[in-house]
Design a protein around this motif. Structure first.
Motif, short mmCIF file in Angstrom:
data_model
loop_
_atom_site.label_atom_id
_atom_site.label_comp_id
_atom_site.label_asym_id
_atom_site.label_seq_id
_atom_site.Cartn_x
_atom_site.Cartn_y
_atom_site.Cartn_z
N ARG A 155 -5.75 46.13 40.04
CA ARG A 155 -5.09 47.04 40.73
C ARG A 155 -3.73 46.78 41.27
O ARG A 155 -3.26 45.78 41.44
CB ARG A 155 -6.01 47.07 42.13
CG ARG A 155 -7.61 47.74 41.99
CD ARG A 155 -8.11 47.25 43.40
NE ARG A 155 -9.58 48.12 42.95
CZ ARG A 155 -9.83 48.95 43.60
NH1 ARG A 155 -9.10 50.13 43.73
NH2 ARG A 155 -11.16 49.44 43.27
N GLU A 157 -2.23 47.53 43.57
CA GLU A 157 -2.14 47.13 45.14
C GLU A 157 -2.14 45.58 45.26
O GLU A 157 -1.61 44.93 46.17
CB GLU A 157 -3.34 47.68 46.14
CG GLU A 157 -2.86 49.38 46.23
CD GLU A 157 -3.44 50.01 44.84
OE1 GLU A 157 -3.00 51.19 44.68
OE2 GLU A 157 -4.27 49.59 44.14
N GLN A 158 -2.68 44.83 44.30
CA GLN A 158 -2.68 43.51 44.19
C GLN A 158 -2.44 43.02 42.73
O GLN A 158 -3.01 41.99 42.30
CB GLN A 158 -4.08 42.81 44.74
CG GLN A 158 -5.36 43.62 43.83
CD GLN A 158 -6.62 43.29 44.69
OE1 GLN A 158 -6.93 43.39 45.63
NE2 GLN A 158 -7.47 42.80 43.67
N ASN A 160 -0.01 41.02 41.67
CA ASN A 160 0.29 39.79 41.48
C ASN A 160 -0.95 38.73 41.31
O ASN A 160 -1.10 38.15 40.36
CB ASN A 160 1.23 38.93 42.36
CG ASN A 160 2.92 39.40 42.15
OD1 ASN A 160 3.27 39.22 41.17
ND2 ASN A 160 3.26 40.38 43.25
N GLU A 161 -2.01 39.04 42.28
CA GLU A 161 -3.12 38.30 42.28
C GLU A 161 -4.13 38.33 40.81
O GLU A 161 -4.55 37.47 40.33
CB GLU A 161 -3.94 38.52 43.60
CG GLU A 161 -3.40 38.10 44.83
CD GLU A 161 -2.36 39.22 45.46
OE1 GLU A 161 -2.02 40.24 44.54
OE2 GLU A 161 -2.11 39.39 46.53
N ASP A 162 -4.17 39.91 40.74
CA ASP A 162 -4.99 40.22 39.56
C ASP A 162 -4.32 39.86 38.13
O ASP A 162 -4.85 39.49 37.43
CB ASP A 162 -5.04 41.97 39.38
CG ASP A 162 -6.24 42.20 40.53
OD1 ASP A 162 -6.83 41.20 41.05
OD2 ASP A 162 -6.29 43.33 41.02
N GLY A 221 -1.09 50.82 51.16
CA GLY A 221 -0.74 50.28 49.76
C GLY A 221 0.40 51.07 49.38
O GLY A 221 0.63 52.14 49.81
#
Length: 223
Positions: A155, A157-158, A160-162, A221
């Protein structure tokens, strides 16, 4: 679309979902892929012939194109991933992108609400850059029976994490994502751009994306 035989991944690049940053980060990895040096002259030849040779997947090709063109065992072995984005936020991003880089496509529709209504008008003549931005994100990732044919959907909206999850799955150190280009004149909260009519217009057009990926208008977001 970005393919790496050595690192065994296929990135399906949906427009306006942070894919340019993802591509830039992963391009550095591709330089270490010996297959890249064989693929590169094919890519150049494809470009020079107007892609009539079919030696390269288009930048925003759908996953089903790769599944149909690659050997089944090879496609199945790849780690296939993509990113999606809240459709309401995506349309705001698209509006600013077109106004900044291709203002002649707006044809005088400088107000977001007017532009959105015109953009979704079925009587409007087809224009590639406009119509690419209203394609269903779901359609990039499914087969003809609407079955998901990628392994991971991140996503925006996240991002960097994904992306870190993807790098761990590929088995590479996670490079820093380049700075995402942002429109300096847009308000951060995409919801401020909409009234009830235009919000409903996006909800109707992107119903499949909203259903599959669980987005809602009031999700926080966007940038």
């Amino acid at each position: 679309m970005l393919l790496s035989p050595r690192f065994n991944f296929l990135f399906v690049h949906i427009a306006k979902t942070g894919g340019t940053s993802v591509r830039a980060a992963l391009e550095r990895v591709r330089w270490r892929d010996p297959w890249y040096w064989l693929m590169w002259p094919c890519h150049r030849m494809s470009h020079l012939t107007g892609h009539r040779l079919g030696t390269k997947f288009p930048r925003h090709a759908h996953a089903i194109a790769a599944r149909e063109m690659l050997p089944k065992s090879f496609y199945d072995s790849l780690f296939k991933f993509a990113f999606v984005r809240n459709p309401w936020d995506l349309q705001v991003s698209s509006f600013h992108h077109i106004r900044r880089e291709r203002p002649h496509y707006m044809q005088g529709h400088d107000n977001f609400a007017d532009f959105l209504r015109w953009k979704f008008d079925p009587e409007r003549p087809y224009q590639f850059h406009l119509d690419t931005s209203i394609e269903s994100q779901n359609d990039y990732l499914v087969d003809l029976h609407d079955n998901l044919i990628v392994d991971f959907v991140g996503r925006y909206e996240q991002l960097n994490e994904d992306f870190a999850t993807i790098c761990a799955r590929i088995g590479i150190p996670c490079p820093e994502l380049p700075h995402r280009r942002q429109a300096t004149d847009r308000r951060k909260d995409y919801r401020e751009y909409y009234d009830d009519e235009t919000a409903a217009l996006v909800a109707q057009h992107f119903g499949k994306d909203i259903e599959r990926f669980g987005y809602r208008f009031d999700d926080v977001g966007g940038a």
